[in-house]
Design a protein around this motif. Structure first.
Motif, short mmCIF file in Angstrom:
data_model
loop_
_atom_site.label_atom_id
_atom_site.label_comp_id
_atom_site.label_asym_id
_atom_site.label_seq_id
_atom_site.Cartn_x
_atom_site.Cartn_y
_atom_site.Cartn_z
N THR A 140 75.39 -92.69 83.58
CA THR A 140 76.24 -93.50 82.52
C THR A 140 76.81 -92.45 81.51
O THR A 140 76.35 -92.34 80.92
CB THR A 140 74.56 -94.13 81.76
N LEU A 141 77.93 -94.09 81.19
CA LEU A 141 78.13 -93.97 80.04
C LEU A 141 78.26 -94.50 79.27
O LEU A 141 78.06 -96.14 78.97
CB LEU A 141 79.59 -93.61 80.55
N ILE A 142 77.61 -94.00 77.50
CA ILE A 142 78.04 -94.77 76.43
C ILE A 142 78.58 -94.32 75.28
O ILE A 142 78.50 -93.62 75.38
CB ILE A 142 76.25 -94.25 76.08
N LEU A 143 79.40 -95.38 75.43
CA LEU A 143 80.04 -95.35 74.17
C LEU A 143 79.80 -96.59 73.28
O LEU A 143 78.90 -97.58 72.57
CB LEU A 143 80.91 -97.16 74.39
N VAL A 144 79.78 -95.70 71.95
CA VAL A 144 79.05 -95.96 70.53
C VAL A 144 79.61 -96.01 69.54
O VAL A 144 81.03 -95.20 68.78
CB VAL A 144 78.03 -93.64 70.23
N ASP A 145 79.91 -97.05 69.15
CA ASP A 145 80.04 -97.82 68.17
C ASP A 145 81.99 -97.23 67.75
O ASP A 145 82.96 -96.70 66.77
CB ASP A 145 80.01 -97.06 66.35
N ILE A 146 82.70 -97.97 68.45
CA ILE A 146 84.26 -97.29 68.72
C ILE A 146 84.78 -98.63 67.96
O ILE A 146 85.51 -99.37 68.73
CB ILE A 146 84.55 -97.24 70.21
N GLN A 147 84.59 -99.08 66.87
CA GLN A 147 85.16 -100.51 66.11
C GLN A 147 86.13 -100.36 65.11
O GLN A 147 86.55 -98.99 64.68
CB GLN A 147 83.74 -100.80 65.43
N ASN A 148 86.51 -100.83 64.88
CA ASN A 148 87.88 -101.50 64.19
C ASN A 148 87.74 -100.31 62.62
O ASN A 148 88.40 -99.61 62.52
CB ASN A 148 88.30 -102.94 63.76
N LEU A 191 77.61 -97.09 84.95
CA LEU A 191 77.37 -97.48 84.39
C LEU A 191 77.45 -97.23 82.99
O LEU A 191 77.74 -96.31 82.96
CB LEU A 191 75.83 -97.70 84.53
N ALA A 192 78.25 -98.30 82.65
CA ALA A 192 78.84 -97.81 80.46
C ALA A 192 77.91 -98.69 80.22
O ALA A 192 78.46 -100.09 80.67
CB ALA A 192 80.33 -98.14 80.91
N VAL A 193 77.97 -98.67 78.71
CA VAL A 193 77.01 -99.83 77.63
C VAL A 193 77.90 -99.11 76.78
O VAL A 193 78.63 -98.05 76.00
CB VAL A 193 75.87 -99.55 77.72
N ALA A 194 77.57 -100.10 75.80
CA ALA A 194 78.93 -99.88 74.45
C ALA A 194 77.76 -100.71 73.23
O ALA A 194 76.79 -101.46 73.55
CB ALA A 194 79.99 -101.10 74.28
N THR A 195 77.30 -99.54 71.82
CA THR A 195 77.42 -100.49 71.10
C THR A 195 77.98 -100.30 69.92
O THR A 195 79.29 -100.44 69.82
CB THR A 195 76.03 -98.67 70.02
N ILE A 222 75.93 -104.59 75.75
CA ILE A 222 76.39 -104.72 74.10
C ILE A 222 75.27 -104.22 73.78
O ILE A 222 74.16 -105.20 73.62
CB ILE A 222 77.23 -105.08 73.96
N PHE A 223 74.94 -103.53 72.41
CA PHE A 223 73.52 -103.08 72.23
C PHE A 223 73.79 -103.02 70.63
O PHE A 223 75.04 -102.44 70.67
CB PHE A 223 72.67 -101.62 72.50
N ARG A 224 73.46 -103.62 69.81
CA ARG A 224 74.03 -104.16 67.92
C ARG A 224 72.63 -103.37 67.26
O ARG A 224 71.51 -103.73 67.71
CB ARG A 224 74.01 -105.01 67.74
N GLY A 271 82.59 -91.57 71.61
CA GLY A 271 82.38 -92.33 70.26
C GLY A 271 82.47 -91.67 68.68
O GLY A 271 82.65 -90.43 68.55
N LEU A 272 81.80 -92.57 67.88
CA LEU A 272 82.02 -92.32 66.54
C LEU A 272 81.09 -93.30 65.86
O LEU A 272 80.57 -93.62 65.58
CB LEU A 272 83.53 -93.39 66.06
N ALA A 273 80.62 -91.84 64.41
CA ALA A 273 81.22 -90.57 64.19
C ALA A 273 80.47 -89.61 65.17
O ALA A 273 79.54 -89.97 64.88
CB ALA A 273 81.48 -90.58 62.86
N ALA A 274 81.02 -88.82 65.28
CA ALA A 274 80.33 -87.72 65.95
C ALA A 274 79.21 -87.11 65.48
O ALA A 274 78.34 -86.77 66.31
CB ALA A 274 80.96 -86.34 66.08
N GLU A 275 79.13 -86.51 64.59
CA GLU A 275 77.57 -85.57 63.13
C GLU A 275 76.93 -86.94 62.57
O GLU A 275 75.96 -85.96 62.72
CB GLU A 275 78.42 -84.86 62.40
#
Length: 207
Positions: free
Chosen positions: A3-11, A40-44, A103-105, A145-149
């Motif tokens: 599963t790929l999780i995309l964390v906060d790739i936002q403007n 499966l891919a999900v985003a936050t 998408i999870f907020r 995703g962002l930010a890494a740390e």
């Protein structure tokens, strides 16, 4: 299921945004290339109400990036960012979300920040992601995703605590602070996370 999780790739986390991660936009192409290989891919999304207590603007006399205590928790004060419904909270326009199934907020409680994509920082509110992954049969989690740390780090640390094998996709993340990222990366590796580049991830998927 991998599963790929995309964390906060936002403007707001991109160059030109309210809380820009240096070169944050460079991960978008990498993330787009990865998505088709996963079952499966999900985003936050960071999804703050206006006037969130973590915003420096809500603390007269304080500046962004200062540290305070907020309801008993240490809190970095941030510029106003990722406000619900505003441009800054939207995904980067070049991010391909066609493969994203949910998408999870997070950060929705006006008094509590939320770095992890699983819980708020007080661990009082779940985003629902953990239950969703169980229902979908996720077996191994790959993070970008962002930010890494910050949000990627805390999300991955929680995932390890849940017992998931985890992978940090190193060219799929960018940090606000390179030195803090180096420490976070070492901590994750010591805790059992694998550190991989996207080209090597392709050798493992589909699976």
């Amino acid at each position: 299921m991998k599963t790929l999780i995309l964390v906060d790739i936002q403007n707001d986390f991109m160059p030109g945004g309210a809380l820009p991660v240096p070169r944050g936009d460079t991960i978008v192409e990498v993330v787009n290339g990865l998505q088709p290989g996963f079952g499966l891919a999900v985003a936050t999304q960071d999804w703050h109400p206006p006037g969130h207590a973590s915003f420096a603007s809500q603390h007269p006399g304080r500046a962004a990036f200062e540290s305070v205590e907020l309801d008993g928790l240490p809190q970095t004060l941030w510029p106003d960012h990722c406000v619900q419904g505003e441009w800054g909270a939207k995904f980067h326009p070049d991010l391909d979300t066609r493969a994203v199934q949910a998408i999870f907020r997070k950060g929705v409680d006006p008094r509590v920040d939320s770095y992890s994509c699983f819980y708020d920082n007080a661990r009082r509110r779940s985003t629902g992601l953990a239950g969703y992954l169980r229902e979908k049969g996720a077996t191994e989690l790959y993070f970008c995703g962002l930010a890494a740390e910050i949000c990627v780090f805390y999300s991955l640390r929680d995932a390890l605590d849940f017992g998931y094998p985890c992978v940090l996709i190193m060219d799929g993340v960018m940090p606000l602070d390179e030195r803090e990222y180096e420490k976070a990366r070492d901590e994750l590796h010591t805790a059992g996370a694998r550190l991989m580049r996207a080209r090597d991830v392709f050798c493992e998927i589909p699976g």
